[in-house]
Structure formats: C-alpha cells, structure tokens
Write a protein that holds these residues in place. Structure first.
Motif, mmCIF file in Angstrom:
data_model
loop_
_atom_site.group_PDB
_atom_site.id
_atom_site.type_symbol
_atom_site.label_atom_id
_atom_site.label_comp_id
_atom_site.label_asym_id
_atom_site.label_seq_id
_atom_site.Cartn_x
_atom_site.Cartn_y
_atom_site.Cartn_z
ATOM 1 N N GLU A 33 0.824 -1.208 0.000
ATOM 2 C CA GLU A 33 0.000 0.000 0.000
ATOM 3 C C GLU A 33 0.858 1.257 0.000
ATOM 4 N N PHE A 34 2.030 1.196 0.631
ATOM 5 C CA PHE A 34 2.955 2.331 0.622
ATOM 6 C C PHE A 34 3.269 2.759 -0.818
ATOM 7 N N TRP A 35 3.631 1.808 -1.663
ATOM 8 C CA TRP A 35 4.019 2.144 -3.035
ATOM 9 C C TRP A 35 2.815 2.506 -3.891
ATOM 10 N N GLU A 36 1.675 1.883 -3.626
ATOM 11 C CA GLU A 36 0.468 2.267 -4.362
ATOM 12 C C GLU A 36 0.082 3.704 -4.028
ATOM 13 N N ARG A 37 0.194 4.091 -2.761
ATOM 14 C CA ARG A 37 -0.120 5.466 -2.365
ATOM 15 C C ARG A 37 0.933 6.448 -2.870
ATOM 16 N N PHE A 38 2.178 5.991 -2.965
ATOM 17 C CA PHE A 38 3.210 6.828 -3.584
ATOM 18 C C PHE A 38 2.768 7.196 -4.996
ATOM 19 N N MET A 162 -0.930 3.995 8.421
ATOM 20 C CA MET A 162 0.360 4.684 8.417
ATOM 21 C C MET A 162 1.139 4.357 7.142
ATOM 22 N N GLY A 163 1.012 3.120 6.652
ATOM 23 C CA GLY A 163 1.659 2.769 5.389
ATOM 24 C C GLY A 163 1.111 3.589 4.250
ATOM 25 N N ILE A 164 -0.209 3.769 4.254
ATOM 26 C CA ILE A 164 -0.846 4.619 3.250
ATOM 27 C C ILE A 164 -0.217 6.006 3.274
ATOM 28 N N ASN A 165 -0.074 6.548 4.459
ATOM 29 C CA ASN A 165 0.358 7.941 4.581
ATOM 30 C C ASN A 165 1.873 8.105 4.479
ATOM 31 N N ALA A 166 2.623 7.044 4.724
ATOM 32 C CA ALA A 166 4.067 7.136 4.494
ATOM 33 C C ALA A 166 4.347 7.327 3.003
ATOM 34 N N GLY A 331 3.144 22.018 -3.850
ATOM 35 C CA GLY A 331 2.940 20.571 -3.782
ATOM 36 C C GLY A 331 3.258 19.975 -2.426
ATOM 37 N N TRP A 332 4.158 20.621 -1.677
ATOM 38 C CA TRP A 332 4.562 20.066 -0.390
ATOM 39 C C TRP A 332 3.437 20.091 0.640
ATOM 40 N N PHE A 333 2.445 20.945 0.434
ATOM 41 C CA PHE A 333 1.313 20.945 1.363
ATOM 42 C C PHE A 333 0.610 19.593 1.366
ATOM 43 N N GLN A 334 0.696 18.860 0.245
ATOM 44 C CA GLN A 334 0.067 17.541 0.183
ATOM 45 C C GLN A 334 0.728 16.548 1.141
ATOM 46 N N SER A 335 1.957 16.844 1.557
ATOM 47 C CA SER A 335 2.658 15.954 2.486
ATOM 48 C C SER A 335 2.368 16.277 3.942
ATOM 49 N N VAL A 336 1.808 17.460 4.201
ATOM 50 C CA VAL A 336 1.565 17.859 5.594
ATOM 51 C C VAL A 336 0.582 16.901 6.252
ATOM 52 N N ASN A 337 -0.486 16.570 5.539
ATOM 53 C CA ASN A 337 -1.466 15.623 6.064
ATOM 54 C C ASN A 337 -0.815 14.288 6.397
ATOM 55 N N SER A 338 0.066 13.833 5.527
ATOM 56 C CA SER A 338 0.715 12.536 5.742
ATOM 57 C C SER A 338 1.643 12.562 6.946
ATOM 58 N N VAL A 339 2.396 13.662 7.115
ATOM 59 C CA VAL A 339 3.262 13.801 8.287
ATOM 60 C C VAL A 339 2.412 13.766 9.556
ATOM 61 N N ALA A 340 1.303 14.484 9.521
ATOM 62 C CA ALA A 340 0.424 14.524 10.690
ATOM 63 C C ALA A 340 -0.123 13.136 11.004
ATOM 64 N N ILE A 341 -0.477 12.378 9.970
ATOM 65 C CA ILE A 341 -0.995 11.028 10.184
ATOM 66 C C ILE A 341 0.085 10.129 10.777
ATOM 67 N N GLN A 408 -7.374 18.691 10.374
ATOM 68 C CA GLN A 408 -8.123 17.728 9.573
ATOM 69 C C GLN A 408 -7.591 16.304 9.750
ATOM 70 N N SER A 409 -6.291 16.181 9.904
ATOM 71 C CA SER A 409 -5.682 14.854 10.029
ATOM 72 C C SER A 409 -6.129 14.150 11.294
ATOM 73 N N VAL A 410 -6.287 14.906 12.377
ATOM 74 C CA VAL A 410 -6.797 14.313 13.613
ATOM 75 C C VAL A 410 -8.211 13.798 13.379
ATOM 76 N N GLY A 411 -9.012 14.606 12.671
ATOM 77 C CA GLY A 411 -10.351 14.153 12.338
ATOM 78 C C GLY A 411 -10.340 12.914 11.461
ATOM 79 N N GLU A 412 -9.426 12.869 10.510
ATOM 80 C CA GLU A 412 -9.314 11.713 9.629
ATOM 81 C C GLU A 412 -8.990 10.447 10.409
ATOM 82 N N LEU A 413 -8.109 10.564 11.399
ATOM 83 C CA LEU A 413 -7.725 9.395 12.195
ATOM 84 C C LEU A 413 -8.860 8.905 13.090
#
Length: 501
Positions: A33-38, A162-166, A331-341, A408-413
């Motif tokens: 899932e890590f690579w699929e999400r990549f 977490m694999g998804i978000n990594a 584009g880096w804003f898209q990684s903020v959610n993942s870091v938070a997750i 939002q990430s807290v809500g997502e979790l």
C-alpha cells in the motif's frame, strides 16, 4: 484463531508469525500500500495545476473545470471499489484482483504522461478501473488477518493506515523536486515526469505484492471455481470494456456523475440490505448501522478532500509561502497531512487501546462524530484567517493552512481507519468485499461533491479571498451540524451494532 464463519464453513486464520504484536503479513500489505499510495499521491498535487497549465494556458478560468475533473476522477476511483469488491468476493479472489488492478493502474499512470486532453482522460479512466480492483481488496485482506473479536484489529488498521500515509508523504516531496529542479523549472514544472514517477511506484507495488503474497498462507487466494485462470482473462477483458465507460463519465461532468453515483449507492444499499435481512435481525441491524455511517462519511469527505482541489489553489494564490529566503512549494502541502498522520496515528491508536482497557473507548459512531467536528474546526480556522489575518499583499499566513491540515488529520484518524475496520465487522459475512466497496463508494460520492464545492469556492474567474471565505464558511457550518447530529444519534446507532465496538 478462527474468524467469522460463512454458512456451513468455519474460516480458520493461520497462526502467523507475529512482528511487533501483529501478524507478519500486515507489514507486507503495509509496503504494498505504501508504493500504491506513492503512485496515487504523486499525481494528486499536480493534477489540477497541470489541467490549468496544459489545457487552459495557465488562465485562472480553468480552475473550476480542473476542480470538477479532479473531483469526478477521485469519485470514480472510489466508486470503482464497489465492482472491485464484488469481483474479489465472487469471481477471482482478493489476491488476483490486487495483481490485475495494479497492472491497470500502472498503465493508466504512464498514459497520462501524454499531453493530449482525450488521452489524459482515457489514462485517468484506466487508473480508475485498476484502483477499483486494488484498493478495497487490500484493505479487506488486512481485516482477514484478525478474528472478528481480536482487540488488535483497530490498531492493525491504524498501522496499515500509516503505510498509506508514508507513501503519501514521500511522493509530494520527491515528485516536485523531479518536476521542477531536474526536468523543469519552478515556473514551468515538467508535470509528466510526476506522472511517470508515479507509474514506476505502482510497478514496485505490483512486484512487491506478487513476491510477498506467499506469506499470506492462502488468505485472499481464489477458492473453488474462482481458481479457474479463465476467470482472470474475463476480468481483464471486462476491465478493458469498462475503461470507455469511465472515460464517458469523466466527460459527462460532475453533475451527471452525481446522479449515476447516487443510483449506484441506492442499488448497493439494497443489495446489502437484502443480504442483511436474509441473515436475521442482528445482521440486518448491523447493516443498517453501517449504511447510516456511510451517509456521514459522504459529508466528511465532501469537505476534507479540498486538499487536492481548492486548497491547492488557496496555497498557490492566497497563502504566503515565503519562509525567509525559501518559498515553500505548493505541492509540499500535500505531504503535511501525511506527516500529521504518521506522527498522530500511533498516538491515536494508543489512546484507543488505553481507553479500551478501561472500558471507555468511544463507540464507532462517536469516533465518526469527533472526526467530523475536527474537520469543521479546520474550516473555522480558515474563516478566521480569511476574515482577520489577510495581509497587505492579499495573503494569509503560512501557518494557518499548515495548521488546517493537522487539524483535519486528527479528524481523519478518528474516522477513516476506524471506518475500514467497521466494514469488516458490520458487513454481511458473504459480502464483506461489497461492503468495503460501499465504504469507498460513499467516499467517492463525497469526493465528487468536493469537486462541485471546490468549483464554487474558486468561482468563475478563479479563487479570491471573498470566494474562499464564503465557501469555507458554508463548509464549517455544514460539518459542525453533521458532527453534532451524529453524536446525538450515536446511542441509537450503537444499539443497532449489537455489541460491535
């Protein structure tokens, strides 16, 4: 350990080697899932910007169409999970569905590197078909590693999340560097390099699962008639036939697509309810509870999924990204959610475990209600920023959008990983894959609505402070009302769940 039984059959879960307290195949699925999400998130940050740049010559009037296309694409990605779940349940099994889906996704990702509007949408249609076969089935297989009453189940899904978000974290960091610094410039990124890199990531996911699936010891393998290799050929041919249909739906527009998705959701609900009624009162009630939560899931994703659409234009035009001498890439804003997750997921998982030991773990509907309210609070911060923090340059501080992603990430979790686990607990046993497809279909409906909402936020001439404030105010009140209603309904829904926690 034994899992849930289908009529006349007891499903036995193999005694897997345990790694960090969980079955070892969880970690293989984690990396698949890590690579699929990549791959998936590699194109996410670039999609709307590419559409405006490539097909509208960079004009802001293209923002609305880009938002609608993005929302429709994302909606169909998730809606396709309905059919992918059914194919896995009834035709070829979970493992083969994942493998075929990965091939389709890789082909689609390479196709969108061709800068032609028709081939671009045809490539998106191919990704949609592949994701439908891949996404619901790998999530379902995580649930099959645990017995129905295993207390590690929710934390296992959170680890998987977490694999998804990594993968989702790494991709928006790496692909802009390739597009802007190696093959293009910050002013003229080479977006097709982003799509090509995503295709490579999908191929890695395919190879990883093909090699690692032997560790599953038969979990998700085809059984009985599903072992016939001709069924795989039929699924491939069927997928090729569906691609033009997905292409047509992308061309039809978000409004027409919403009608189609709504009809699909009603049909799916009827199928699940028929199976639930056949299973007796308890199965029926659980199915009703699951469908109610699906409705609130639509509300959550309608506003959460602004990240790839209106939030991208917000970051590009209205957020002050100058951090001293460094300009924070959009584009880096898209990684903020993942870091938070990644940071918050183990904390949230630990909280659920601790509360569970004290018999104080919130019920599934209460967790969902909290998730929706956190989403509302994120929009509340945007309202404050757009009404009180706009500088002389017409921009809001960097920290505000950064904080929005964290809230939002807290809500997502509180909602998303719990939702995946919920489906495997509440769906009728013989239609768990279809139930997982229903989860993704509800997410897809929310995503299509997110594109429609984002086009409203951008307006006819492109996003402005006024249009963003108006749209995000509507988002805040809609989410807050939905979250409060769900919290009030939680005891009723929990009763329908018959002890499932």
């Amino acid at each position: 350990m034994s899992g849930a039984a289908t009529p006349g059959q007891q499903v036995v879960i193999p005694e897997f080697k345990q790694i960090m307290g969980h079955p070892s195949p969880l970690w293989m699925l984690f990396m698949t899932e890590f690579w699929e999400r990549f791959a998936f998130y590699g194109i996410r940050w670039a999609l709307v910007l590419y559409i405006v740049t490539q097909f509208y010559g960079g004009s802001s009037v293209g923002e609305a169409d880009a938002n609608l296309t993005y929302g429709s694409y994302l909606a169909l990605v998730y809606a396709g999970a309905v059919f992918g779940g059914y194919v896995a349940d009834k035709v070829i099994g979970y493992q083969r569905s994942i493998l075929i889906g990965a091939v389709f996704m890789a082909a689609g990702l390479f196709a969108i590197t061709i800068p032609d509007p028709n081939i671009f949408k045809l490539g998106l249609a191919t990704i949609i078909v592949g994701n439908g076969l891949f996404k619901p089935n790998i999530s379902t297989m995580v649930g099959k590693l645990y017995s129905i009453n295993d207390t590690r189940r929710d934390s296992g899904f959170t680890i998987f999340y977490m694999g998804i978000n990594a993968g989702a974290f790494l991709s928006p960091i790496l692909t802009p560097i390739l597009a802007q610094n190696f093959f293009g410039t910050p002013e003229m990124p080479a977006y097709k390099v982003v799509f090509f890199a995503s295709g490579i990531g999908m191929l890695i996911s395919l190879v990883w699962f093909a090699i690692g699936r032997k560790t599953l010891q038969g979990i998700g393998a085809p059984e009985g008639a599903a072992q016939n290799p001709m069924r795989m050929v039929m699924v491939v041919i069927g997928g090729l036939c569906v691609i033009p249909v997905m292409y047509g739906l992308l061309k039809a527009g978000a409004g027409n697509l919403q009608i189609v998705l709504s009809i699909l959701f009603v049909l799916l609900a009827i199928m699940l309810m028929i199976e639930g009624i056949r299973g007796g009162k308890v199965v029926r009630d659980k199915t009703i509870a699951m469908l109610i939560i699906f409705f609130f899931n639509i509300l959550f994703w309608m506003f959460f999924e602004q990240a790839g659409s209106s939030f991208t234009f917000l970051a590009d035009k209205i957020v002050n990204r100058n951090l001293g001498s460094f300009v924070f890439p959009t584009g880096w804003f898209q990684s903020v959610n993942s870091v938070a997750i990644i940071v918050c997921a183990p904390i949230i998982a630990w909280i659920w475990v601790v509360l569970g030991r004290r018999d104080a773990n919130p019920s599934i509907p209460r967790k969902f209600g909290l998730g929706i309210i956190f989403n509302a609070l994120a929009f509340g911060l945007l309202i404050y920023a757009l009404s009180a923090l706009v500088g002389a340059n017409g921009k809001i501080p960097f920290w505000t959008l950064f904080a929005v992603y964290w809230i939002q990430s807290v809500g997502e979790l509180c909602l998303s990983p719990i939702g995946l686990s919920m489906v495997t607990k509440l769906a009728p046993t013989r239609l768990v894959g279809l139930g997982m497809g229903g989860w993704f279909l509800s997410t897809g409906i929310g995503n299509n609505l997110s594109g429609i909402f984002a086009s409203y936020v951008s307006g006819k001439e492109g996003m402005s402070v006024a249009s963003a404030l108006s749209g995000y105010t509507f988002g805040f009140w809609s989410l807050m009302a939905g979250g409060v209603i769900l919290l009030l309904l939680a005891p009723v829904i929990q009763k329908l769940m018959h002890g499932v926690k």
